[in-house]
Design an enzyme around this catalytic site. Structure first.
Site, mmCIF file in Angstrom:
data_model
loop_
_atom_site.group_PDB
_atom_site.id
_atom_site.type_symbol
_atom_site.label_atom_id
_atom_site.label_comp_id
_atom_site.label_asym_id
_atom_site.label_seq_id
_atom_site.Cartn_x
_atom_site.Cartn_y
_atom_site.Cartn_z
ATOM 1 N N GLU A 125 26.886 51.544 28.448
ATOM 2 C CA GLU A 125 27.696 52.536 29.165
ATOM 3 C C GLU A 125 28.043 53.697 28.248
ATOM 4 O O GLU A 125 28.538 53.459 27.144
ATOM 5 C CB GLU A 125 28.959 51.866 29.702
ATOM 6 C CG GLU A 125 28.607 50.808 30.736
ATOM 7 C CD GLU A 125 29.814 50.142 31.392
ATOM 8 O OE1 GLU A 125 30.950 50.431 31.000
ATOM 9 O OE2 GLU A 125 29.614 49.345 32.315
ATOM 10 N N HIS A 136 31.849 53.236 35.896
ATOM 11 C CA HIS A 136 32.782 52.135 35.593
ATOM 12 C C HIS A 136 34.219 52.536 35.956
ATOM 13 O O HIS A 136 35.111 52.563 35.102
ATOM 14 C CB HIS A 136 32.692 51.729 34.109
ATOM 15 C CG HIS A 136 33.252 50.350 33.855
ATOM 16 N ND1 HIS A 136 32.782 49.522 32.871
ATOM 17 C CD2 HIS A 136 34.260 49.669 34.463
ATOM 18 C CE1 HIS A 136 33.480 48.389 32.885
ATOM 19 N NE2 HIS A 136 34.379 48.457 33.846
HETATM 20 P P1 NAD Z 1 38.064 35.997 38.276
HETATM 21 O O1 NAD Z 1 38.031 35.249 36.991
HETATM 22 O O2 NAD Z 1 39.310 36.006 39.079
HETATM 23 O O3 NAD Z 1 36.880 35.479 39.229
HETATM 24 C C1 NAD Z 1 35.592 35.233 38.769
HETATM 25 C C2 NAD Z 1 35.007 34.101 39.615
HETATM 26 O O4 NAD Z 1 33.654 33.923 39.176
HETATM 27 C C3 NAD Z 1 35.734 32.765 39.431
HETATM 28 O O5 NAD Z 1 36.114 32.226 40.685
HETATM 29 C C4 NAD Z 1 34.706 31.882 38.738
HETATM 30 O O6 NAD Z 1 34.775 30.524 39.148
HETATM 31 C C5 NAD Z 1 33.397 32.524 39.195
HETATM 32 N N1 NAD Z 1 32.271 32.209 38.328
HETATM 33 C C6 NAD Z 1 32.251 32.034 36.982
HETATM 34 N N2 NAD Z 1 31.010 31.743 36.574
HETATM 35 C C7 NAD Z 1 30.234 31.723 37.681
HETATM 36 C C8 NAD Z 1 28.861 31.469 37.894
HETATM 37 N N3 NAD Z 1 28.040 31.149 36.898
HETATM 38 N N4 NAD Z 1 28.408 31.541 39.171
HETATM 39 C C9 NAD Z 1 29.219 31.849 40.212
HETATM 40 N N5 NAD Z 1 30.538 32.065 40.059
HETATM 41 C C10 NAD Z 1 31.033 32.018 38.810
HETATM 42 O O7 NAD Z 1 37.599 37.489 37.927
HETATM 43 P P2 NAD Z 1 37.974 38.824 38.721
HETATM 44 O O8 NAD Z 1 39.288 39.321 38.256
HETATM 45 O O9 NAD Z 1 37.724 38.607 40.160
HETATM 46 O O10 NAD Z 1 36.868 39.824 38.121
HETATM 47 C C11 NAD Z 1 35.513 39.715 38.501
HETATM 48 C C12 NAD Z 1 34.641 40.636 37.659
HETATM 49 O O11 NAD Z 1 35.055 41.995 37.873
HETATM 50 C C13 NAD Z 1 34.733 40.402 36.150
HETATM 51 O O12 NAD Z 1 33.446 40.545 35.583
HETATM 52 C C14 NAD Z 1 35.593 41.550 35.669
HETATM 53 O O13 NAD Z 1 35.332 41.859 34.334
HETATM 54 C C15 NAD Z 1 35.111 42.647 36.624
HETATM 55 N N6 NAD Z 1 35.996 43.804 36.712
HETATM 56 C C16 NAD Z 1 35.410 45.038 36.813
HETATM 57 C C17 NAD Z 1 36.191 46.176 36.899
HETATM 58 C C18 NAD Z 1 35.560 47.523 37.041
HETATM 59 O O14 NAD Z 1 36.154 48.514 36.621
HETATM 60 N N7 NAD Z 1 34.382 47.633 37.629
HETATM 61 C C19 NAD Z 1 37.598 46.074 36.862
HETATM 62 C C20 NAD Z 1 38.174 44.799 36.805
HETATM 63 C C21 NAD Z 1 37.352 43.658 36.735
#
Ligand code: NAD
Length: 311
Positions: free
Chosen positions: A259, A277
């Site tokens: 990025e 992002h």
């Molecule tokens: P979270 O931890 O609440 O949820 C993630 C889910 O993924 C969990 O339920 C977990 O069991 C599941 N998981 C883990 N490994 C897995 C696998 N191998 N297969 C299927 N499911 C699996 O996370 P969240 O707060 O919902 O965030 C999700 C994603 O969004 C993260 O990667 C986070 O970094 C990203 N995010 C991005 C931004 C952005 O600006 N685009 C902002 C915030 C979060």
């Protein structure tokens, strides 16, 4: 007693400074200065674009607390930090609504080709056969990772009349059932069934390159992929082939392996929507992030710099 030094790389919402000003020396720096400034810091605040490596941690003899001003912790060597007794926190709840809303925005943008049509009209174009879109109603949305953001996306997408399925081996079936989502037990099933696939997993050794050519080839012809999680979950070269060969109808990415993705071939495609992002980049999310991490830092200062409160 001297106030703790809080090093802030890149800046956070002003509420953070309001809360902590009386209790800490707040020093805002650019990431290029991190190696030099980390030596004197007690507390470090970083966003996702700063890598807090083992080397950085080893150069910080006073460091006791790292706050990630945001959600994922994949930019911090947590194992090494915790081995050295450094507490690591983040604010995973703060950006949930914002990321989920962006995801829905991207899904609609793909279905109705909004970015391409905007460019088309501005360059003098009007309706044609290619300008016809698809409805979300009745379509299958496959969510990979039914955590905080995945659930929020599912709940919102249901209101459009979409059928929601999810793959997440780490949650109980009942969690999905409670929000009317069908949990499938393997990823290939989800990929084969979905018209739209949206990724919401954390970046881990298991999820890195989770979506590569094999997985993309299992998706329905003309299906759409949305990734607002972490770039490295998707193999971008494989995605480029799936999009340029028109196997996929389109993709929307908010996150990239590198990025910004300056050298990515994806930049040349018209069936991909790219955002910089910005999932958590809303006034509301930034404010919630600032308040959450400031609160945690304040508690830590209260516990560890007790004399500041008795003076
Ligand atoms: P979270 O931890 O609440 O949820 C993630 C889910 O993924 C969990 O339920 C977990 O069991 C599941 N998981 C883990 N490994 C897995 C696998 N191998 N297969 C299927 N499911 C699996 O996370 P969240 O707060 O919902 O965030 C999700 C994603 O969004 C993260 O990667 C986070 O970094 C990203 N995010 C991005 C931004 C952005 O600006 N685009 C902002 C915030 C979060």
């Amino acid at each position: 007693m001297e106030k703790p030094i809080v090093l802030i790389v890149g800046g956070v919402d002003e509420e953070f400074y309001e809360i902590l000003k009386p209790y800490a020396e707040l020093k805002e720096i650019l990431s290029e200065k991190l190696t030099e400034e980390i030596k004197n810091a007690d507390i470090l605040v970083v966003r996702g674009d700063v890598k807090v490596t083992r080397e950085i941690i080893d150069q910080a003899p006073r460091l006791r607390f790292i706050a990630r001003a945001g959600s994922g912790l994949d930019n911090i060597d947590i194992v090494h930090a915790e081995q050295k007794g450094i507490k690591v926190i983040n604010a995973p709840d703060a950006p949930v609504d914002s990321v989920a809303e962006l995801t829905i925005g991207l899904i609609i943008s793909l279905a109705r080709k909004i970015p391409s049509l905007d460019r088309h009209v501005k360059s003098g174009g009007w309706r044609g056969t290619w300008t016809t879109g698809v409805e979300l109603k009745g379509k299958v949305l496959g969510i990979i990772g039914l955590g905080r953001i995945g659930v929020r996306v599912a709940v919102m997408a249901k209101t459009f009349g979409m059928q929601i399925i999810a793959y997440d081996p780490y949650i109980p079936k009942t969690k999905a059932e409670q929000i009317g989502v069908e949990l499938v037990d393997d990823l290939s099933k989800l990929l084969k069934m979905s018209d739209f696939v949206s990724i919401h997993v954390p970046l881990t050794d298991e999820t890195r390159n989770m979506i590569k050519s094999e997985e993309l080839s299992l998706m329905k012809r003309g299906a759409y992929l949305v990734n607002t999680s972490r770039g490295a979950v998707v193999d971008e070269k494989a995605l480029y082939i799936a999009l340029s060969s028109r196997w996929l109808g389109g993709a929307a990415l908010d996150v990239f392996t590198e990025e910004p993705p300056s050298n990515s071939p994806l930049l040349k495609l018209d069936n991909v929507i790219l955002t910089p992002h910005i999932g958590g980049s809303t006034l509301e999310a930034q404010r919630k992030i600032a308040i959450t991490i400031a609160g945690e830092i304040l508690s830590f200062i209260r516990e560890n710099w007790t004399e500041l409160y008795t003076e």
